[in-house]
Design a protein around this motif. Structure first.
Motif, PDB file in Angstrom:
ATOM      1  N   ARG A 213      10.314 -11.940   5.770  1.00 21.85           N
ATOM      2  CA  ARG A 213      10.803 -13.182   5.169  1.00 21.85           C
ATOM      3  C   ARG A 213      11.760 -12.901   4.003  1.00 21.85           C
ATOM      4  NH1 ARG A 213       5.852 -15.079   4.074  1.00 21.85           N
ATOM      5  NH2 ARG A 213       5.283 -14.966   6.270  1.00 21.85           N
ATOM      6  N   ARG A 214      11.458 -11.831   3.257  1.00 20.20           N
ATOM      7  CA  ARG A 214      12.287 -11.495   2.096  1.00 20.20           C
ATOM      8  C   ARG A 214      13.520 -10.677   2.470  1.00 20.20           C
ATOM      9  NH1 ARG A 214       7.634  -9.246  -1.812  1.00 20.20           N
ATOM     10  NH2 ARG A 214       9.381  -8.649  -3.147  1.00 20.20           N
ATOM     11  N   GLY A 215      13.706 -10.442   3.772  1.00 18.84           N
ATOM     12  CA  GLY A 215      14.919  -9.756   4.218  1.00 18.84           C
ATOM     13  C   GLY A 215      14.934  -8.257   3.967  1.00 18.84           C
ATOM     14  N   ILE A 216      13.757  -7.663   3.707  1.00 21.28           N
ATOM     15  CA  ILE A 216      13.698  -6.228   3.461  1.00 21.28           C
ATOM     16  C   ILE A 216      13.667  -5.461   4.782  1.00 21.28           C
ATOM     17  CG2 ILE A 216      12.436  -4.395   2.260  1.00 21.28           C
ATOM     18  CD1 ILE A 216      12.881  -6.376   0.191  1.00 21.28           C
ATOM     19  N   ILE A 217      12.998  -6.040   5.774  1.00 21.59           N
ATOM     20  CA  ILE A 217      12.867  -5.375   7.073  1.00 21.59           C
ATOM     21  C   ILE A 217      13.149  -6.355   8.210  1.00 21.59           C
ATOM     22  CG2 ILE A 217      11.089  -3.803   6.170  1.00 21.59           C
ATOM     23  CD1 ILE A 217       9.006  -5.478   7.661  1.00 21.59           C
ATOM     24  N   ARG A 218      13.338  -5.790   9.392  1.00 26.69           N
ATOM     25  CA  ARG A 218      13.421  -6.602  10.606  1.00 26.69           C
ATOM     26  C   ARG A 218      12.432  -5.992  11.590  1.00 26.69           C
ATOM     27  NH1 ARG A 218      18.548  -5.381  12.472  1.00 26.69           N
ATOM     28  NH2 ARG A 218      17.628  -3.803  13.848  1.00 26.69           N
ATOM     29  N   VAL A 219      11.592  -6.829  12.198  1.00 23.13           N
ATOM     30  CA  VAL A 219      10.585  -6.321  13.133  1.00 23.13           C
ATOM     31  C   VAL A 219      11.110  -6.492  14.548  1.00 23.13           C
ATOM     32  CG1 VAL A 219       8.206  -6.521  13.923  1.00 23.13           C
ATOM     33  CG2 VAL A 219       8.751  -6.908  11.511  1.00 23.13           C
ATOM     34  N   ASP A 220      11.516  -5.368  15.158  1.00 20.11           N
ATOM     35  CA  ASP A 220      12.093  -5.431  16.495  1.00 20.11           C
ATOM     36  C   ASP A 220      11.004  -5.534  17.557  1.00 20.11           C
ATOM     37  OD1 ASP A 220      14.669  -5.297  15.487  1.00 20.11           O
ATOM     38  OD2 ASP A 220      14.630  -3.116  15.417  1.00 20.11           O
ATOM     39  N   ARG A 221      10.009  -4.699  17.412  1.00 19.69           N
ATOM     40  CA  ARG A 221       8.781  -4.783  18.201  1.00 19.69           C
ATOM     41  C   ARG A 221       7.687  -4.554  17.176  1.00 19.69           C
ATOM     42  NH1 ARG A 221       9.669  -0.298  21.790  1.00 19.69           N
ATOM     43  NH2 ARG A 221       7.768   0.435  20.783  1.00 19.69           N
ATOM     44  N   ALA A 222       6.432  -4.858  17.511  1.00 21.14           N
ATOM     45  CA  ALA A 222       5.369  -4.723  16.507  1.00 21.14           C
ATOM     46  C   ALA A 222       5.395  -3.345  15.847  1.00 21.14           C
ATOM     47  CB  ALA A 222       4.000  -4.989  17.138  1.00 21.14           C
ATOM     48  N   ASP A 223       5.706  -2.310  16.648  1.00 22.53           N
ATOM     49  CA  ASP A 223       5.655  -0.963  16.066  1.00 22.53           C
ATOM     50  C   ASP A 223       7.045  -0.324  15.931  1.00 22.53           C
ATOM     51  OD1 ASP A 223       6.186  -0.423  18.718  1.00 22.53           O
ATOM     52  OD2 ASP A 223       4.955   1.392  18.722  1.00 22.53           O
ATOM     53  N   ARG A 224       8.066  -1.159  15.931  1.00 29.22           N
ATOM     54  CA  ARG A 224       9.441  -0.677  15.793  1.00 29.22           C
ATOM     55  C   ARG A 224      10.118  -1.528  14.743  1.00 29.22           C
ATOM     56  NH1 ARG A 224      12.755   2.356  16.241  1.00 29.22           N
ATOM     57  NH2 ARG A 224      14.781   2.565  17.249  1.00 29.22           N
ATOM     58  N   ILE A 225      10.380  -0.939  13.590  1.00 32.52           N
ATOM     59  CA  ILE A 225      10.850  -1.721  12.444  1.00 32.52           C
ATOM     60  C   ILE A 225      12.145  -1.155  11.887  1.00 32.52           C
ATOM     61  CG2 ILE A 225      10.297  -2.281  10.029  1.00 32.52           C
ATOM     62  CD1 ILE A 225       7.452  -2.730  10.843  1.00 32.52           C
ATOM     63  N   HIS A 226      13.083  -2.052  11.608  1.00 31.03           N
ATOM     64  CA  HIS A 226      14.319  -1.638  10.968  1.00 31.03           C
ATOM     65  C   HIS A 226      14.241  -1.956   9.482  1.00 31.03           C
ATOM     66  CE1 HIS A 226      18.564  -0.804  10.371  1.00 31.03           C
ATOM     67  NE2 HIS A 226      18.616  -1.922   9.667  1.00 31.03           N
ATOM     68  N   LEU A 227      14.510  -0.946   8.653  1.00 33.88           N
ATOM     69  CA  LEU A 227      14.559  -1.163   7.212  1.00 33.88           C
ATOM     70  C   LEU A 227      16.017  -1.468   6.850  1.00 33.88           C
ATOM     71  CD1 LEU A 227      12.455   1.986   6.178  1.00 33.88           C
ATOM     72  CD2 LEU A 227      11.644  -0.197   7.069  1.00 33.88           C
ATOM     73  N   HIS A 228      16.261  -2.664   6.325  1.00 36.29           N
ATOM     74  CA  HIS A 228      17.638  -3.037   5.996  1.00 36.29           C
ATOM     75  C   HIS A 228      18.165  -2.219   4.826  1.00 36.29           C
ATOM     76  CE1 HIS A 228      17.984  -6.248   8.802  1.00 36.29           C
ATOM     77  NE2 HIS A 228      16.951  -6.904   8.316  1.00 36.29           N
ATOM     78  N   LYS A 229      17.311  -2.038   3.821  1.00 32.22           N
ATOM     79  CA  LYS A 229      17.753  -1.335   2.629  1.00 32.22           C
ATOM     80  C   LYS A 229      16.583  -0.483   2.153  1.00 32.22           C
ATOM     81  CE  LYS A 229      20.949  -1.892  -1.103  1.00 32.22           C
ATOM     82  NZ  LYS A 229      20.906  -0.424  -1.146  1.00 32.22           N
ATOM     83  N   VAL A 230      16.664   0.805   2.466  1.00 33.30           N
ATOM     84  CA  VAL A 230      15.565   1.713   2.167  1.00 33.30           C
ATOM     85  C   VAL A 230      15.251   1.694   0.681  1.00 33.30           C
ATOM     86  CG1 VAL A 230      14.851   4.135   2.193  1.00 33.30           C
ATOM     87  CG2 VAL A 230      16.043   3.176   4.160  1.00 33.30           C
ATOM     88  N   CYS A 231      16.288   1.665  -0.141  1.00 27.01           N
ATOM     89  CA  CYS A 231      16.092   1.717  -1.589  1.00 27.01           C
ATOM     90  C   CYS A 231      15.256   0.559  -2.132  1.00 27.01           C
ATOM     91  CB  CYS A 231      17.426   1.784  -2.326  1.00 27.01           C
ATOM     92  SG  CYS A 231      17.761   3.441  -2.930  1.00 27.01           S
ATOM     93  N   SER A 232      15.494  -0.634  -1.613  1.00 24.31           N
ATOM     94  CA  SER A 232      14.731  -1.758  -2.161  1.00 24.31           C
ATOM     95  C   SER A 232      13.273  -1.694  -1.708  1.00 24.31           C
ATOM     96  CB  SER A 232      15.381  -3.105  -1.798  1.00 24.31           C
ATOM     97  OG  SER A 232      15.689  -3.154  -0.436  1.00 24.31           O
ATOM     98  N   LEU A 233      13.044  -1.145  -0.519  1.00 21.57           N
ATOM     99  CA  LEU A 233      11.659  -0.951  -0.078  1.00 21.57           C
ATOM    100  C   LEU A 233      10.983   0.086  -0.966  1.00 21.57           C
ATOM    101  CD1 LEU A 233       9.529  -1.710   2.085  1.00 21.57           C
ATOM    102  CD2 LEU A 233      10.311   0.274   3.380  1.00 21.57           C
ATOM    103  N   CYS A 234      11.751   1.134  -1.279  1.00 22.78           N
ATOM    104  CA  CYS A 234      11.239   2.220  -2.111  1.00 22.78           C
ATOM    105  C   CYS A 234      10.815   1.713  -3.483  1.00 22.78           C
ATOM    106  CB  CYS A 234      12.309   3.294  -2.241  1.00 22.78           C
ATOM    107  SG  CYS A 234      11.691   4.883  -2.789  1.00 22.78           S
ATOM    108  N   GLN A 235      11.521   0.691  -3.972  1.00 21.45           N
ATOM    109  CA  GLN A 235      11.176   0.105  -5.281  1.00 21.45           C
ATOM    110  C   GLN A 235       9.816  -0.580  -5.260  1.00 21.45           C
ATOM    111  OE1 GLN A 235      12.991   0.573  -8.084  1.00 21.45           O
ATOM    112  NE2 GLN A 235      14.224   1.880  -6.750  1.00 21.45           N
ATOM    113  N   MET A 236       9.286  -0.812  -4.058  1.00 19.17           N
ATOM    114  CA  MET A 236       8.028  -1.546  -3.950  1.00 19.17           C
ATOM    115  C   MET A 236       6.826  -0.630  -3.734  1.00 19.17           C
ATOM    116  SD  MET A 236       9.566  -4.444  -1.369  1.00 19.17           S
ATOM    117  CE  MET A 236       8.269  -5.653  -1.652  1.00 19.17           C
ATOM    118  N   THR A 237       7.052   0.686  -3.765  1.00 16.68           N
ATOM    119  CA  THR A 237       5.973   1.626  -3.443  1.00 16.68           C
ATOM    120  C   THR A 237       5.032   1.915  -4.614  1.00 16.68           C
ATOM    121  OG1 THR A 237       7.368   3.501  -4.074  1.00 16.68           O
ATOM    122  CG2 THR A 237       7.385   2.864  -1.747  1.00 16.68           C
ATOM    123  N   GLY A 238       5.450   1.520  -5.826  1.00 15.48           N
ATOM    124  CA  GLY A 238       4.645   1.849  -7.004  1.00 15.48           C
ATOM    125  C   GLY A 238       5.070   3.148  -7.650  1.00 15.48           C
TER     126      GLY A 238
END
Lengths: 240, 240
Positions: A213-238
């Motif tokens: 919903r927040r546009g960080i990823i796209r779910v192509d199949r349940a176990d196949r995911i595209h990360l739109h912007k790796v860096c912004s996901l990385c900011q969420m890891t703690g």
DNA sequence: TTAGTCCTATGATCTATATCAAGAAATTCG
DNA sequence: CGAATTTCTTGATATAGATCATAGGACTAA
């Protein structure tokens, strides 16, 4: 112990590209497991290689595919304690029984070696130490995840583990600023992910939906995911 | 790999009585660390032996006392990933930096050895493999605790770890039915316990108070606890 | 194609544990 | 000893994530 870094099954957080089969198919590998004898078998997905409590007779090296190690509590609660990648060794036992159940996640090739051969070879000992040390580091990071991270941080960390050379403390940042996307294959169901991250299946599902919903990823199949912007996901890891 | 069971630093859940200094002071030890050179130093309680990120140059063996390994997140959250007992080895590194900070809990004697010596000795390699394998098993159990156990189960498990030969899956039951009490020394503050168990200090305190109120334990000093009935505490670990 | 199975998503509600806020014990130090 | 500091305990409240409940999708076999 810098030598430990070379062609080691990197599981998560390593530098090798996924599926490169680090040190396995490679004939000039530092100490290829197959050269010590034993045999290679093919397993379907979701096959048990051994059960927790089985007599520990063999050591295994994952040649291709993915394997998880898990433990069960008597009431059925499960914790996946390791997710293994090609090149990783498993089946070590401090007692004479395996302390976890080993099960394939997808169809896999696994090389097995009699435990008695281990005592004899210094080369093999070194390879084992190397692999154990690396797994130990991964377990330490996972303890931080399980003990101290929020649900979002857990899922973000999990996804980042699957991006080679990124995430963790030593993240190098995007190679190309303008294109920081990446495709990953989870090879795990939501339940397996939940049991790995110490969450429920519903929470994993909700966090994934939220990232979508927040546009960080796209779910192509349940176990196949595209990360739109790796860096912004990385900011969420703690980790940042 | 049955040989791995012998005189190994047992940390938690092992069979040796605590303070026996397994394999350390014992001159006929399988592969005593001191026999490979290096030196022994004395550390006060709460001294840092090395920091996470320091260049990994030495391997350490705990001769006496207690040491914890922990990791910090940038915002200050801490996870204690291992609590080490005499005979345990630490300072392994898969990269060229330590992945955790090592700090004494109480005053301790620690033997250190240059990492370069490790490559040379097959005997030392074997000792390392043995120790790593045992620590791995402890880390697996701890992942179950962190990922799947309730606060009461975590504290009960923690206390049971300190009772030699009891708790865990392979508990033998009381030696003497009529007297199943035991005294333990935690060597840790409530904050350190909380950071080990993935809880807050308040939750640890409340669970301890609750066990006291229910007559399961008696708190002689904050870190000195008498277990009235080991078996009933064991029933609360989640293992039964 | 249709039923059957399994997996995933999402809403509503509950609860265990975190957080916030004081005090009370210990312990240390002058 | 008494003051200062640190650690521990306990209460009140908030909240992240679990649990319960249901529906929607995707794959499988006949």
């Amino acid at each position: 112990m810098a030598y430990l870094e070379r062609e080691l099954g990197t599981q998560f957080g390593g530098r090798n590209s996924p599926g490169a089969g680090a040190g396995v198919a490679d004939p000039k590998a530092y100490a290829s497991f197959a050269s010590f004898g034993g045999k290679t078998s093919k397993y379907d997905g979701h096959s048990v290689i051994y059960f927790e409590g089985d007599a520990a007779r063999r050591l295994y090296e994952l040649s291709s595919g993915t394997v998880m190690l898990f433990k069960l509590l008597p009431d059925g609660r499960r914790q996946v304690v390791e997710v293994l990648r090609p090149g990783d060794i498993f089946g070590f036992s401090a007692a004479d029984e395996y302390d976890c159940t080993a099960e394939t996640l997808i169809s896999s090739e696994i090389h097995e070696l009699d435990l008695r051969l281990v005592d004899g070879s210094a080369e093999l000992q070194r390879k084992l130490t190397k692999c154990l040390t690396n797994q130990m580091k991964v377990l330490h990071e996972h303890a931080v995840l399980l003990g101290r991270k929020s649900a979002v941080e857990r899922v973000a960390s999990f996804l980042m583990y699957l991006v080679p050379g990124r995430g963790g403390t030593e993240c190098v940042g995007p190679a190309d600023e303008t294109n920081d996307g990446f495709d990953i294959e989870l090879h795990m169901t939501r339940q397996e992910i939940a049991d790995y991250l110490g969450l429920t299946i519903e929470t994993v599902s909700r966090v994934v939906s939220d990232l979508k919903r927040r546009g960080i990823i796209r779910v192509d199949r349940a176990d196949r995911i595209h990360l739109h912007k790796v860096c912004s996901l990385c900011q969420m890891t703690g980790f940042h």
